[in-house]
Design a protein around this motif. Structure first.
Motif, PDB file in Angstrom:
ATOM      1  N   GLU A 169     -24.289  22.659  -4.825  1.00  0.00           N
ATOM      2  CA  GLU A 169     -24.751  23.952  -5.337  1.00  0.00           C
ATOM      3  C   GLU A 169     -24.736  25.017  -4.243  1.00  0.00           C
ATOM      4  OE1 GLU A 169     -28.800  26.076  -7.049  1.00  0.00           O
ATOM      5  OE2 GLU A 169     -28.589  23.903  -7.217  1.00  0.00           O
ATOM      6  N   ARG A 173     -22.534  28.384  -4.642  1.00  0.00           N
ATOM      7  CA  ARG A 173     -23.225  29.680  -4.606  1.00  0.00           C
ATOM      8  C   ARG A 173     -22.626  30.576  -3.514  1.00  0.00           C
ATOM      9  NH1 ARG A 173     -27.827  31.010  -6.958  1.00  0.00           N
ATOM     10  NH2 ARG A 173     -28.345  28.823  -7.361  1.00  0.00           N
ATOM     11  N   ASP A 314     -37.735  23.347  -4.526  1.00  0.00           N
ATOM     12  CA  ASP A 314     -36.585  24.002  -5.137  1.00  0.00           C
ATOM     13  C   ASP A 314     -35.337  23.763  -4.306  1.00  0.00           C
ATOM     14  OD1 ASP A 314     -37.000  25.551  -2.929  1.00  0.00           O
ATOM     15  OD2 ASP A 314     -37.055  27.463  -3.991  1.00  0.00           O
ATOM     16  N   GLU A 316     -33.106  21.472  -4.368  1.00  0.00           N
ATOM     17  CA  GLU A 316     -31.884  21.154  -5.100  1.00  0.00           C
ATOM     18  C   GLU A 316     -31.938  21.586  -6.549  1.00  0.00           C
ATOM     19  OE1 GLU A 316     -29.734  17.571  -4.462  1.00  0.00           O
ATOM     20  OE2 GLU A 316     -30.977  17.007  -2.790  1.00  0.00           O
ATOM     21  N   PHE A 317     -33.124  21.662  -7.135  1.00  0.00           N
ATOM     22  CA  PHE A 317     -33.186  21.892  -8.562  1.00  0.00           C
ATOM     23  C   PHE A 317     -33.876  23.188  -8.952  1.00  0.00           C
ATOM     24  CE2 PHE A 317     -33.376  17.202  -8.032  1.00  0.00           C
ATOM     25  CZ  PHE A 317     -32.079  16.965  -8.423  1.00  0.00           C
ATOM     26  N   GLY A 318     -34.456  23.895  -7.989  1.00  0.00           N
ATOM     27  CA  GLY A 318     -35.131  25.133  -8.329  1.00  0.00           C
ATOM     28  C   GLY A 318     -36.389  24.904  -9.123  1.00  0.00           C
ATOM     29  N   LEU A 353     -25.068  27.901 -11.964  1.00  0.00           N
ATOM     30  CA  LEU A 353     -26.002  28.301 -10.908  1.00  0.00           C
ATOM     31  C   LEU A 353     -27.285  28.873 -11.484  1.00  0.00           C
ATOM     32  CD1 LEU A 353     -23.454  29.910  -8.425  1.00  0.00           C
ATOM     33  CD2 LEU A 353     -24.704  27.774  -8.091  1.00  0.00           C
ATOM     34  N   ARG A 356     -29.306  25.974 -12.661  1.00  0.00           N
ATOM     35  CA  ARG A 356     -29.483  24.958 -11.624  1.00  0.00           C
ATOM     36  C   ARG A 356     -29.011  23.583 -12.101  1.00  0.00           C
ATOM     37  NH1 ARG A 356     -32.739  27.026  -7.516  1.00  0.00           N
ATOM     38  NH2 ARG A 356     -31.741  25.388  -6.289  1.00  0.00           N
ATOM     39  N   ASN A 358     -25.441  20.880 -12.094  1.00  0.00           N
ATOM     40  CA  ASN A 358     -24.199  20.604 -11.365  1.00  0.00           C
ATOM     41  C   ASN A 358     -22.992  20.471 -12.275  1.00  0.00           C
ATOM     42  OD1 ASN A 358     -26.028  20.358  -9.212  1.00  0.00           O
ATOM     43  ND2 ASN A 358     -24.736  18.858  -8.209  1.00  0.00           N
TER      44      ASN A 358
END
Length: 397
Positions: A169, A173, A314, A316-318, A353, A356, A358
């Motif tokens: 990610e 981004r 957050d 990796e996944f927010g 994105l 969040r 993949n």
């Protein structure tokens, strides 16, 4: 211009990233569960301080190396295995190394001065995460104090340095921020770019959740999800490792007793409905899985008396902090994120994105499932552009 953009150093992507929290490779699964809940992290890294990496066999001169990472998905799938479901208390005493995927190269070390192109190559070779030293000006005395500071989940310093993750990610981004250098490729459809992956994992809504355990493990390694479909192959929802990572270990009991459709509801935001919890308990009794039943009941009592929560990272996944008990986060749902074959690459990048995730499911207008578009597939496109333009070919065919 695309080549020079990808020649930038990976340290540029690490600015502001927190240092990794860790567990020793000698820790138990129970210690990993406790550390995940106390730390509020989705993932904890596992470090081995031996002359040889236990996974790769590569010599590192006796220094500490990151040999993997663990999250609640690993624990849930481990406890749901047939050999562990009957005696989960014994399984929890197993070494945390039992949770690490057997695939080679899922975690790779990379120096800060390495190029973004090199990072992308590692990801395309199968690396889930890249471990990169954080460049800091912390004094040696301060580092010694940090190293000695006791925590329930291990030190953040290894070999006198702190490290951070670089994820798929993060790279996508960064590419989106400089998307103009790849024009006109980002405006082409995912269908025309041939990046729709049809080798996907699906499960019927009414199928036993236990039948998809291997698919959950595979989706966890590949950073995708398992599609839940109806009899006409129309997409209903998904079982995502990103959602499971914010649950607790008792979801293993739900996997052993519920259908795929009920499991979606069980792990959806806010925690499992009470009727499904009671159904899980009743079916555990029917199956004589008394050890797992005790685990569920203990967790229920613990959640009633606890006001703390986990899964706040957050990185990796927010996932943000939330009130209430347990690890269930309102930031993740079982609803699938979809696009269409005619969606542009840039639109799908933004969509992934923003949510969040993949990967994004590709469907027809009637929601018939075609495949998915992953971050890995996107990175292949940008890598191939750089390769062609290095050779003097500015076209994309």
């Amino acid at each position: 211009m695309a080549v020079s953009f990808l020649a930038g150093e990976v340290s540029d992507l690490c600015l502001g990233k927190p240092s990794l929290r860790s567990l020793p490779a000698t820790a138990t699964v129970a210690a990993a569960v406790s550390a995940l809940k106390k730390s509020g992290e989705v993932y904890l890294t596992v470090w081995g301080c031996e002359h040889t990496s236990p996974r790769s066999g590569a010599v590192h001169g006796g220094t500490c190396v990151c040999v993997g990472k663990v999250c609640m998905v690993d624990v849930i799938c481990f406890l749901a295995k047939e050999e562990n479901a009957a005696r989960p208390s014994d399984a929890l005493r197993s070494p945390v190394s039992e949770l690490l995927p057997k695939a080679h190269g899922l975690v790779r070390h990379l120096e800060p001065h390495s190029s973004l192109l090199e990072a992308i190559d590692y990801i395309l070779e199968g690396a889930q995460n890249l471990v990169i030293p954080i460049q800091s000006y912390t004094s040696s005395n301060s580092r010694k104090k940090l190293q000695k500071k006791p925590t329930s989940f291990g030190p953040t310093l290894h070999n006198g340095r702190e490290f951070c993750w670089l994820t798929q990610e993060d790279v996508v981004r960064f590419l989106l921020n400089g998307i103009s250098v790849f024009s006109p490729i980002p405006m082409l459809t995912v269908e025309s770019l041939n990046i729709i992956d049809t080798d996907i994992m699906t499960v019927h809504y009414n199928a036993p959740a236990s039948s998809m355990l291997a698919s959950i493990l595979r989706s966890h390694v590949e950073q995708t999800s398992v599609a839940v479909v109806d009899e006409d192959n129309r997409l209903i929802g998904e079982i995502s490792p990103f959602t499971l990572a914010c649950c607790d270990e008792t979801v293993a009991a739900a996997i052993k007793t519920l259908s795929a459709g009920d499991l979606m509801a069980y792990i959806d935001c806010g925690g499992p409905p009470e009727d499904l919890v009671q159904l899980v308990k009743a079916r555990l009794q029917e199956k004589n899985l008394n050890g797992m039943l005790e685990l569920v009941e203990e967790s229920s009592l613990s959640s009633l008396s606890s006001s703390s929560s986990s899964c706040s990272s957050d990185e990796e996944f927010g996932l943000g902090r939330h009130g209430g008990s347990g690890r269930y986060s309102p930031a993740r749902r079982s609803e699938a994120i979809v696009c269409y074959p005619r969606s542009s690459l840039m639109a799908v990048m933004i969509q992934a994105l923003a949510h969040r995730v993949n990967s994004v499911w590709v469907v027809e207008e009637d929601y018939s499932l075609i495949g998915n578009v992953t971050f890995t597939g996107m990175l292949k496109i940008f890598r191939s552009i750089a390769g062609r333009r290095t050779e003097g070919d500015n076209s994309f065919k």
